[in-house]
Design a protein around this motif. Structure first.
Motif, PDB file in Angstrom:
ATOM      1  N   PRO A  49       0.812  -1.220   0.000  1.00  0.00           N
ATOM      2  CA  PRO A  49       0.000   0.000   0.000  1.00  0.00           C
ATOM      3  C   PRO A  49       0.851   1.277   0.000  1.00  0.00           C
ATOM      4  CG  PRO A  49      -0.938  -1.583   1.526  1.00  0.00           C
ATOM      5  CD  PRO A  49       0.388  -2.143   1.063  1.00  0.00           C
ATOM      6  N   ILE A  50       2.012   1.239   0.635  1.00  0.00           N
ATOM      7  CA  ILE A  50       2.922   2.397   0.615  1.00  0.00           C
ATOM      8  C   ILE A  50       3.485   2.583  -0.796  1.00  0.00           C
ATOM      9  CG2 ILE A  50       5.142   3.305   1.459  1.00  0.00           C
ATOM     10  CD1 ILE A  50       2.947   3.584   3.517  1.00  0.00           C
ATOM     11  N   ILE A  51       3.905   1.480  -1.410  1.00  0.00           N
ATOM     12  CA  ILE A  51       4.416   1.549  -2.793  1.00  0.00           C
ATOM     13  C   ILE A  51       3.337   2.140  -3.697  1.00  0.00           C
ATOM     14  CG2 ILE A  51       5.123   0.161  -4.795  1.00  0.00           C
ATOM     15  CD1 ILE A  51       7.333   0.329  -2.715  1.00  0.00           C
ATOM     16  N   GLU A  52       2.105   1.676  -3.538  1.00  0.00           N
ATOM     17  CA  GLU A  52       1.010   2.188  -4.367  1.00  0.00           C
ATOM     18  C   GLU A  52       0.759   3.668  -4.098  1.00  0.00           C
ATOM     19  OE1 GLU A  52      -1.990  -0.646  -3.296  1.00  0.00           O
ATOM     20  OE2 GLU A  52      -1.462  -1.987  -4.956  1.00  0.00           O
ATOM     21  N   SER A  53       0.856   4.091  -2.841  1.00  0.00           N
ATOM     22  CA  SER A  53       0.677   5.508  -2.511  1.00  0.00           C
ATOM     23  C   SER A  53       1.772   6.356  -3.150  1.00  0.00           C
ATOM     24  CB  SER A  53       0.695   5.715  -0.999  1.00  0.00           C
ATOM     25  OG  SER A  53      -0.414   5.108  -0.405  1.00  0.00           O
ATOM     26  N   ILE A  54       3.000   5.872  -3.080  1.00  0.00           N
ATOM     27  CA  ILE A  54       4.120   6.589  -3.701  1.00  0.00           C
ATOM     28  C   ILE A  54       3.909   6.662  -5.208  1.00  0.00           C
ATOM     29  CG2 ILE A  54       6.597   6.465  -4.236  1.00  0.00           C
ATOM     30  CD1 ILE A  54       6.942   5.232  -1.370  1.00  0.00           C
ATOM     31  N   ALA A  55       3.506   5.544  -5.800  1.00  0.00           N
ATOM     32  CA  ALA A  55       3.277   5.496  -7.243  1.00  0.00           C
ATOM     33  C   ALA A  55       2.178   6.478  -7.647  1.00  0.00           C
ATOM     34  CB  ALA A  55       2.911   4.077  -7.667  1.00  0.00           C
ATOM     35  N   LYS A 100     -18.765  -0.561 -14.339  1.00  0.00           N
ATOM     36  CA  LYS A 100     -18.569   0.877 -14.122  1.00  0.00           C
ATOM     37  C   LYS A 100     -18.163   1.161 -12.677  1.00  0.00           C
ATOM     38  CE  LYS A 100     -19.168   5.181 -15.579  1.00  0.00           C
ATOM     39  NZ  LYS A 100     -18.234   5.769 -16.497  1.00  0.00           N
ATOM     40  N   ILE A 101     -18.844   0.525 -11.718  1.00  0.00           N
ATOM     41  CA  ILE A 101     -18.539   0.793 -10.309  1.00  0.00           C
ATOM     42  C   ILE A 101     -17.151   0.273  -9.960  1.00  0.00           C
ATOM     43  CG2 ILE A 101     -19.547  -1.241  -9.182  1.00  0.00           C
ATOM     44  CD1 ILE A 101     -20.014   2.324  -7.951  1.00  0.00           C
ATOM     45  N   ILE A 102     -16.755  -0.862 -10.499  1.00  0.00           N
ATOM     46  CA  ILE A 102     -15.414  -1.396 -10.248  1.00  0.00           C
ATOM     47  C   ILE A 102     -14.365  -0.446 -10.812  1.00  0.00           C
ATOM     48  CG2 ILE A 102     -13.787  -3.240 -10.861  1.00  0.00           C
ATOM     49  CD1 ILE A 102     -16.200  -5.187 -10.646  1.00  0.00           C
ATOM     50  N   ASP A 103     -14.607   0.059 -12.019  1.00  0.00           N
ATOM     51  CA  ASP A 103     -13.662   0.974 -12.656  1.00  0.00           C
ATOM     52  C   ASP A 103     -13.509   2.260 -11.841  1.00  0.00           C
ATOM     53  OD1 ASP A 103     -11.894   1.742 -14.773  1.00  0.00           O
ATOM     54  OD2 ASP A 103     -13.494   3.039 -15.558  1.00  0.00           O
ATOM     55  N   ILE A 104     -14.618   2.835 -11.417  1.00  0.00           N
ATOM     56  CA  ILE A 104     -14.571   4.075 -10.631  1.00  0.00           C
ATOM     57  C   ILE A 104     -13.949   3.821  -9.260  1.00  0.00           C
ATOM     58  CG2 ILE A 104     -16.000   5.805  -9.455  1.00  0.00           C
ATOM     59  CD1 ILE A 104     -17.960   5.530 -11.861  1.00  0.00           C
ATOM     60  N   LEU A 108     -10.378   5.440  -6.757  1.00  0.00           N
ATOM     61  CA  LEU A 108     -10.522   6.229  -5.533  1.00  0.00           C
ATOM     62  C   LEU A 108      -9.363   5.987  -4.575  1.00  0.00           C
ATOM     63  CD1 LEU A 108     -14.309   5.577  -4.780  1.00  0.00           C
ATOM     64  CD2 LEU A 108     -13.313   7.645  -5.757  1.00  0.00           C
ATOM     65  N   ASN A 109      -9.066   6.984  -3.759  1.00  0.00           N
ATOM     66  CA  ASN A 109      -8.088   6.765  -2.696  1.00  0.00           C
ATOM     67  C   ASN A 109      -8.777   6.003  -1.567  1.00  0.00           C
ATOM     68  OD1 ASN A 109      -9.505   8.627  -1.034  1.00  0.00           O
ATOM     69  ND2 ASN A 109      -8.226  10.326  -1.720  1.00  0.00           N
ATOM     70  N   ASP A 110      -8.010   5.538  -0.594  1.00  0.00           N
ATOM     71  CA  ASP A 110      -8.559   4.685   0.458  1.00  0.00           C
ATOM     72  C   ASP A 110      -9.681   5.371   1.242  1.00  0.00           C
ATOM     73  OD1 ASP A 110      -6.925   2.616  -0.227  1.00  0.00           O
ATOM     74  OD2 ASP A 110      -5.443   2.993   1.344  1.00  0.00           O
ATOM     75  N   GLU A 111      -9.519   6.641   1.538  1.00  0.00           N
ATOM     76  CA  GLU A 111     -10.539   7.365   2.306  1.00  0.00           C
ATOM     77  C   GLU A 111     -11.861   7.408   1.542  1.00  0.00           C
ATOM     78  OE1 GLU A 111     -11.348  11.873   3.905  1.00  0.00           O
ATOM     79  OE2 GLU A 111      -9.275  11.135   3.902  1.00  0.00           O
ATOM     80  N   ASN A 112     -11.786   7.699   0.253  1.00  0.00           N
ATOM     81  CA  ASN A 112     -13.009   7.764  -0.545  1.00  0.00           C
ATOM     82  C   ASN A 112     -13.583   6.377  -0.830  1.00  0.00           C
ATOM     83  OD1 ASN A 112     -13.274  10.534  -0.621  1.00  0.00           O
ATOM     84  ND2 ASN A 112     -11.962  10.742  -2.400  1.00  0.00           N
ATOM     85  N   LYS A 113     -12.743   5.352  -0.838  1.00  0.00           N
ATOM     86  CA  LYS A 113     -13.261   3.984  -0.960  1.00  0.00           C
ATOM     87  C   LYS A 113     -14.119   3.655   0.256  1.00  0.00           C
ATOM     88  CE  LYS A 113      -9.798   1.960  -3.975  1.00  0.00           C
ATOM     89  NZ  LYS A 113      -8.681   1.047  -4.148  1.00  0.00           N
ATOM     90  N   LYS A 114     -13.641   4.040   1.448  1.00  0.00           N
ATOM     91  CA  LYS A 114     -14.421   3.802   2.663  1.00  0.00           C
ATOM     92  C   LYS A 114     -15.750   4.555   2.608  1.00  0.00           C
ATOM     93  CE  LYS A 114     -10.370   3.081   5.580  1.00  0.00           C
ATOM     94  NZ  LYS A 114      -9.498   3.683   6.582  1.00  0.00           N
ATOM     95  N   LYS A 115     -15.705   5.815   2.144  1.00  0.00           N
ATOM     96  CA  LYS A 115     -16.928   6.607   2.044  1.00  0.00           C
ATOM     97  C   LYS A 115     -17.909   5.979   1.056  1.00  0.00           C
ATOM     98  CE  LYS A 115     -14.827  11.093   3.059  1.00  0.00           C
ATOM     99  NZ  LYS A 115     -14.444  12.391   2.467  1.00  0.00           N
ATOM    100  N   SER A 116     -17.396   5.488  -0.067  1.00  0.00           N
ATOM    101  CA  SER A 116     -18.294   4.913  -1.067  1.00  0.00           C
ATOM    102  C   SER A 116     -18.932   3.627  -0.563  1.00  0.00           C
ATOM    103  CB  SER A 116     -17.567   4.687  -2.400  1.00  0.00           C
ATOM    104  OG  SER A 116     -16.606   3.676  -2.287  1.00  0.00           O
ATOM    105  N   ILE A 117     -18.188   2.846   0.204  1.00  0.00           N
ATOM    106  CA  ILE A 117     -18.757   1.626   0.784  1.00  0.00           C
ATOM    107  C   ILE A 117     -19.853   1.992   1.780  1.00  0.00           C
ATOM    108  CG2 ILE A 117     -18.257  -0.327   2.313  1.00  0.00           C
ATOM    109  CD1 ILE A 117     -15.504  -0.498   0.889  1.00  0.00           C
ATOM    110  N   SER A 118     -19.595   3.002   2.603  1.00  0.00           N
ATOM    111  CA  SER A 118     -20.599   3.454   3.567  1.00  0.00           C
ATOM    112  C   SER A 118     -21.846   3.962   2.841  1.00  0.00           C
ATOM    113  CB  SER A 118     -20.005   4.547   4.446  1.00  0.00           C
ATOM    114  OG  SER A 118     -20.987   5.053   5.315  1.00  0.00           O
TER     115      SER A 118
END
Length: 161
Positions: A49-55, A100-104, A108-118
């Protein structure tokens, strides 16, 4: 690939993105000194996850950072990810909205992924309540006479009710 080589690639990505160590650290929410330790190869196991964040912060292919790809370009990585998602969707016969939902969601960043799940959980909860309400109104096991309907309407029209 050694830690030093990964560190050099992190540094190359950072410099090509025009970021200093402090700016990159702020973007991925780690201490400035942590970036230096990554780049110097002092941290032995950098989590993916750190590598992905840096990328993401430097717009490079995370697989390039860890030496699994020769292509540094972020667009190539996104293209590979999109092809992979499309293949997954094809394999599992997902429909347009699921694709479409998988693509979008994957963008998303992790914070927005959590929001979208909620948000999706809330939508589903509301949908279930609406379905239960409709089902309750469509009951056929209870007789509802016209007299009962008139009584209900009269009660609701009563100012004292």
């Amino acid at each position: 690939m050694t830690n030093k080589e990964i560190g050099k690639r992190i540094e190359t990505a950072r410099v090509s993105a025009g970021l200093n160590k402090k700016e990159l650290a702020q973007k991925i929410k780690v201490a400035d000194s942590t970036i230096k330790r990554y780049e110097d190869g002092e941290i032995t196991k950098i989590k993916m996850p750190i590598i992905e964040s840096i990328a993401y912060a430097t717009a490079v292919n995370p697989m390039w950072i860890i030496g699994k790809s020769d292509d540094m370009e972020w667009e190539t990585y996104l293209s590979i990810q999109k092809d992979s998602r499309n293949e997954y969707a094809k394999q599992w016969n997902l429909q347009f909205y699921e694709k479409k939902i998988i693509d979008i969601f994957s963008q998303l960043n992790d914070e927005n992924k959590k929001k979208s799940i909620s948000y999706a959980d809330n939508l589903l909860s509301n949908q279930k309540m609406e379905e239960e309400l409709v089902a309750a109104h469509q009951r056929t096991d209870v007789e509802y006479s016209s007299e009962a309907a008139k009584s209900d309407l009269d009660s609701m029209s009563d100012e004292n009710f």
